[in-house]
Design a protein around this motif. Structure first.
Motif, PDB file in Angstrom:
ATOM      1  N   LEU A 114      26.363  41.934  69.172  1.00 17.16           N
ATOM      2  CA  LEU A 114      27.658  41.929  68.473  1.00 17.16           C
ATOM      3  C   LEU A 114      28.673  42.764  69.236  1.00 17.16           C
ATOM      4  O   LEU A 114      29.807  42.331  69.497  1.00 17.16           O
ATOM      5  N   VAL A 115      28.279  43.986  69.584  1.00 18.44           N
ATOM      6  CA  VAL A 115      29.180  44.892  70.297  1.00 18.44           C
ATOM      7  C   VAL A 115      29.546  44.315  71.661  1.00 18.44           C
ATOM      8  O   VAL A 115      30.723  44.303  72.056  1.00 18.44           O
ATOM      9  N   LEU A 116      28.547  43.807  72.366  1.00 20.76           N
ATOM     10  CA  LEU A 116      28.786  43.291  73.713  1.00 20.76           C
ATOM     11  C   LEU A 116      29.652  42.037  73.689  1.00 20.76           C
ATOM     12  O   LEU A 116      30.591  41.888  74.494  1.00 20.76           O
ATOM     13  N   ASN A 117      29.343  41.099  72.781  1.00 19.89           N
ATOM     14  CA  ASN A 117      30.142  39.879  72.675  1.00 19.89           C
ATOM     15  C   ASN A 117      31.592  40.193  72.366  1.00 19.89           C
ATOM     16  O   ASN A 117      32.513  39.635  72.975  1.00 19.89           O
ATOM     17  N   PHE A 318      35.024  30.944  75.524  1.00 15.76           N
ATOM     18  CA  PHE A 318      33.810  30.237  75.943  1.00 15.76           C
ATOM     19  C   PHE A 318      33.156  30.957  77.123  1.00 15.76           C
ATOM     20  O   PHE A 318      31.933  31.119  77.162  1.00 15.76           O
ATOM     21  N   ALA A 319      33.957  31.388  78.082  1.00 16.27           N
ATOM     22  CA  ALA A 319      33.419  32.074  79.252  1.00 16.27           C
ATOM     23  C   ALA A 319      32.735  33.378  78.870  1.00 16.27           C
ATOM     24  O   ALA A 319      31.630  33.683  79.331  1.00 16.27           O
ATOM     25  N   SER A 320      33.377  34.160  78.020  1.00 15.27           N
ATOM     26  CA  SER A 320      32.781  35.437  77.616  1.00 15.27           C
ATOM     27  C   SER A 320      31.501  35.219  76.817  1.00 15.27           C
ATOM     28  O   SER A 320      30.508  35.933  77.002  1.00 15.27           O
ATOM     29  N   CYS A 324      27.564  36.352  77.693  1.00  9.97           N
ATOM     30  CA  CYS A 324      26.766  37.109  76.729  1.00  9.97           C
ATOM     31  C   CYS A 324      25.500  36.363  76.316  1.00  9.97           C
ATOM     32  O   CYS A 324      24.479  36.984  76.017  1.00  9.97           O
ATOM     33  N   SER A 325      25.550  35.036  76.304  1.00 12.25           N
ATOM     34  CA  SER A 325      24.357  34.258  75.974  1.00 12.25           C
ATOM     35  C   SER A 325      23.288  34.438  77.050  1.00 12.25           C
ATOM     36  O   SER A 325      22.088  34.495  76.748  1.00 12.25           O
ATOM     37  N   ALA A 330      18.100  37.306  78.449  1.00 16.77           N
ATOM     38  CA  ALA A 330      17.404  38.309  79.251  1.00 16.77           C
ATOM     39  C   ALA A 330      16.929  39.474  78.382  1.00 16.77           C
ATOM     40  O   ALA A 330      15.810  39.981  78.550  1.00 16.77           O
ATOM     41  N   LEU A 331      17.761  39.887  77.431  1.00 21.73           N
ATOM     42  CA  LEU A 331      17.399  40.997  76.546  1.00 21.73           C
ATOM     43  C   LEU A 331      16.246  40.605  75.631  1.00 21.73           C
ATOM     44  O   LEU A 331      15.321  41.401  75.404  1.00 21.73           O
ATOM     45  N   ALA A 332      16.275  39.381  75.101  1.00 22.50           N
ATOM     46  CA  ALA A 332      15.183  38.914  74.245  1.00 22.50           C
ATOM     47  C   ALA A 332      13.881  38.844  75.030  1.00 22.50           C
ATOM     48  O   ALA A 332      12.804  39.195  74.508  1.00 22.50           O
ATOM     49  N   TYR A 333      13.961  38.396  76.275  1.00 18.39           N
ATOM     50  CA  TYR A 333      12.781  38.358  77.142  1.00 18.39           C
ATOM     51  C   TYR A 333      12.199  39.763  77.319  1.00 18.39           C
ATOM     52  O   TYR A 333      10.978  39.967  77.228  1.00 18.39           O
TER      53      TYR A 333
END
Length: 340
Positions: A114-117, A318-320, A324-325, A330-333
């Motif tokens: 949330l913060v990063l997005n 969309f780019a941002s 973040c996606s 990568a974070l979930a991994y």
């Protein structure tokens, strides 16, 4: 005003409201049917209903009839009712039975993303409301999250539609990416499902990706995803409080942005469905009604969308969100590799 005049007034209002009711209902029902087709299941019922509502704009007579009265009411009130009923989909017993590890991971993922997005969207010069809508949609539970926070944010239809479109496109794309990664990650089926549930945007996306790893993958994906869905209510309440304070500062102390109290109904519905022993068929009916109402709300938004606004302001959010996606995957991994 006499009784007959009041009755005539109500009949007149209903007749004016009827075209919007019928058109949005048809869009929702057709969206549900289309979502059952191969390939379109990744797009989902709600997004398809939104697209059908947007197609209504191509038929000017129908668009004028639907817009004349009712779409605003449907987009607002039906949305709230649908989100409350959607709480019956959230099985708190199942989440607690699986332990706190999944919920802790969900809290971590949602908070960080949330913060990063939001921060990255603002860095890309996306306005506050659209940045928050997109952040919630990507970080929590897709279109339902966008719609859940649109009320406290006082989002315009164009902003909500654009956020939903971004979530739908990226969620579908990353579902295919994750399915393609399955053979090379060397995860167990349960681990892969957990990663899908922690990283993908819509419930349909998580189920589709988790399903590629069998029943264990599906079950883990659902549990991880529902743990994120559970956070929709507290996030919406927090956003409501933040927006209230922002509004008070802007208007010299006047509080004009409401806290989304209907999110309390979402949690109450979850508790009732989880602990009162209601039959699975009855709960399924309530959840189907929730999606029907939410589909109607999405169609109402589509009927009122301004295509020019979306075309002008869509590239940067969309780019941002795409960046973040990638980070979210990568974070979930990393989370699954170290804690599951």
């Amino acid at each position: 005003m006499g009784k007959q005049e009041q009755q005539a007034n109500w009949i007149g209002r209903f007749r004016a409201f009827l075209p919007a009711l019928v058109i949005t209902l048809l869009c929702s029902l057709l969206g549900k049917e289309l979502a059952g087709l191969p390939g379109l299941s990744l797009v989902g019922h709600l997004v398809l209903a939104l697209l059908l509502g947007m197609l209504v704009q191509l038929v000017r007579a129908i668009k004028a009839s639907a817009r004349a009265s009712g779409t605003g009411f449907i987009a607002n009130k039906f949305l709230r009712a649908g989100i409350i009923l959607l709480g019956f989909k959230l099985n708190l017993v199942l989440l607690l039975h699986e332990g706190l590890k999944g919920l802790e991971a969900a809290v971590f993922m949602v908070t960080v993303m949330l913060v990063l997005n939001y921060a990255l969207a603002r860095l890309f010069k996306v306005d506050h409301t659209l940045a928050m809508l997109t952040a919630c949609g990507c970080s929590i539970c897709g279109a339902a999250a966008v719609m859940g926070v649109s009320a406290p944010l006082k989002a315009k239809a164009d902003q909500s539609v654009l956020a939903v479109a971004i979530v739908a496109i990226l969620g579908t794309l990353f579902t295919l990416v994750e399915v393609g990664l399955l053979p090379v990650l060397h995860f167990t089926n349960a681990q892969f499902g957990t990663m899908a549930g922690l990283s993908l945007h819509e419930i349909a996306h998580a189920v589709a990706a988790g399903g590629s790893a069998g029943q264990a993958g599906t079950d883990s994906a659902i549990i991880a995803k529902l743990s994120r869905v559970l956070l929709l209510a507290p996030v919406a309440l927090i956003i409501g409080l933040i927006e209230m304070r922002r509004s008070a500062k802007a208007e010299g102390g006047k509080l004009s942005v409401p806290i989304p109290y209907f999110m309390g109904g979402f949690i109450l519905a979850s508790a009732v469905g989880s602990y009162l022993g209601l039959s699975a068929d009855f709960l399924g009916t309530l959840v189907n009604l929730a999606y029907l109402l939410l589909g109607m709300a999405m169609a109402a938004l589509g009927i009122n969308v301004n295509f020019d606004v979306i075309a002008k302001s869509g590239a940067r959010p969309f780019a941002s969100a795409a960046i973040c996606s990638c980070i979210m995957l990568a974070l979930a991994y990393a989370v699954v590799s170290h804690f599951f």
